[in-house]
Design an enzyme around this catalytic site. Structure first.
Site, PDB file in Angstrom:
ATOM      1  N   GLY A  47       0.837  -1.205   0.000  1.00 25.68           N
ATOM      2  CA  GLY A  47       0.000   0.000   0.000  1.00 25.68           C
ATOM      3  C   GLY A  47       0.869   1.252   0.000  1.00 25.68           C
ATOM      4  N   SER A 119       6.493  -4.426  -2.417  1.00 29.47           N
ATOM      5  CA  SER A 119       6.107  -3.042  -2.631  1.00 29.47           C
ATOM      6  C   SER A 119       6.290  -2.262  -1.317  1.00 29.47           C
ATOM      7  CB  SER A 119       4.674  -2.987  -3.167  1.00 29.47           C
ATOM      8  OG  SER A 119       4.371  -1.724  -3.697  1.00 29.47           O
ATOM      9  N   TRP A 120       5.289  -1.518  -0.841  1.00 26.33           N
ATOM     10  CA  TRP A 120       5.439  -0.836   0.448  1.00 26.33           C
ATOM     11  C   TRP A 120       5.807  -1.832   1.537  1.00 26.33           C
ATOM     12  CZ3 TRP A 120       6.448   2.846   3.676  1.00 26.33           C
ATOM     13  CH2 TRP A 120       6.080   2.701   5.019  1.00 26.33           C
ATOM     14  N   ASP A 275       8.942  -3.514 -14.145  1.00 26.37           N
ATOM     15  CA  ASP A 275       8.160  -2.896 -13.080  1.00 26.37           C
ATOM     16  C   ASP A 275       8.262  -1.380 -13.243  1.00 26.37           C
ATOM     17  OD1 ASP A 275       7.120  -1.846 -10.730  1.00 26.37           O
ATOM     18  OD2 ASP A 275       7.984  -3.402  -9.450  1.00 26.37           O
ATOM     19  N   HIS A 303       5.199  -4.979 -11.764  1.00 27.73           N
ATOM     20  CA  HIS A 303       5.028  -4.796 -10.318  1.00 27.73           C
ATOM     21  C   HIS A 303       4.146  -5.878  -9.705  1.00 27.73           C
ATOM     22  CE1 HIS A 303       5.527  -2.259  -6.801  1.00 27.73           C
ATOM     23  NE2 HIS A 303       4.241  -2.376  -6.528  1.00 27.73           N
TER      24      HIS A 303
END
Length: 323
Positions: A47, A119-120, A275, A303
């Site tokens: 997120g 990711s986050w 990505d 991604h």
């Protein structure tokens, strides 16, 4: 457990769950599934603000892992929910989330755990592991990010050179940030507006841009951002813009600069060559600074990954299950 190579494990349900009081009026939802006596592993979702998903459980052998999932502050089933404008975002920072992870580890009586997330989630994993390396057994990351301001600027400005039509619309959503203004900060201010219509418009514009960045990738189902339920979508945008407008409260480059603190922790990084949201260079710089990490580059993936990414993650988690 018999399954085809590269195939995820069957769906499983938690055998324990609860709400952890982390202070500041926040309750963090957590759940545990798999083998109560298995190797502890923590899933750290992305997120920021996406919440944990049941599908993530299927990366872990339920006979060999004790899998812990949690919803970070303000999202998923944690309360207060960031879609509520009354929710106070001052107590939602990277440092707070690191402290929440430690409280959860202590609550569950875990000495060390494997960390998994992309990711986050990878940013939060690295920040936690560099602060508490003695609590981490291994790390597996698909889609590496460190949330440097340079990475944020690429995602919300630089990649606009590839999607100029969508970026013009994204920029038009915050005309007060015209020119070289800070688009992310402008969206963050709009997500704090008392006007529900302003927040809804900002949410829609932000999600349309995020979906455009992922538009060249293959995925099934609704758009990754715009297709989320209304409250989840609004919480995600509020939390994302809040974190990214503050550079995640990290010094620029600190996670790569301090990667030597991860010495002795085996790591597997899996990253798609194409990505566009988080270019490969970040994973490349990290693996050079982390002596015990290995990087697998997936040609043709982005991604969101794909079958080859899934296979690489499963292979890493299966290998670490025996350690």
């Amino acid at each position: 457990m018999d399954r085809e190579p590269g195939e995820k494990y069957p769906p499983i349900e938690p055998y324990d769950q609860g709400m952890l009081d982390v202070g500041d009026g926040n309750l963090v939802h957590w759940e545990v599934c798999g083998n109560p006596d298995g190797k502890p592993a923590l899933v750290v979702h992305g997120g920021p603000g996406s919440g944990c998903g049941a599908h993530t459980r299927q990366y872990f052998d339920p006979d060999r892992y004790r899998v812990v999932l949690f919803d970070q502050r303000g999202c998923g089933r944690s309360t207060p929910h960031a879609s509520d404008p009354a929710a106070d975002m001052r107590h939602n920072t990277t440092a707070h989330l690191i402290a929440d992870m430690e409280r959860l580890r202590v609550r569950l009586g875990i000495e060390k755990w494997l960390l998994y997330g992309g990711s986050w989630g990878s940013t939060l994993i690295l920040a936690y592991a560099e602060e508490h390396p003695e609590r981490v057994s291994e790390i597996v990351i698909p889609a590496v990010t460190t949330t440097r301001r340079s990475e944020i600027d690429w995602l919300y400005r630089g990649v606009g050179k590839i999607f100029p039509e969508a970026w013009d619309l994204f920029r038009a959503g915050v005309p007060e940030a015209a020119g070289d203004g800070d688009l992310v900060a402008a969206y963050a201010r709009r997500m704090e507006s008392p006007d529900a219509a302003v927040r809804a418009r900002a949410t829609a514009d932000w999600c349309a841009w995020e979906d455009a960045v992922l538009s060249q990738e293959t995925y099934s189902g609704p758009p990754p951002y715009s297709g989320r339920p209304g409250s989840a979508r609004q919480a995600l945008v509020r939390i994302c813009s809040h974190y990214f407008s503050h550079g995640a409260w990290l010094e620029e480059g600190q996670l790569i600069r301090n990667a030597g603190r991860l010495a002795g922790i085996p790591g597997v990084l899996v990253h798609g060559r194409f990505d566009l949201g988080g270019p490969l260079i970040t994973a490349w710089e990290l693996v050079k600074a982390w002596p015990d990490a290995e990087l697998t580059v997936i040609d043709g993936a982005g991604h969101l990954g794909g079958p080859a990414t899934t296979r690489a993650v499963l292979e890493a988690l299966d290998r670490f299950a025996a350690q």
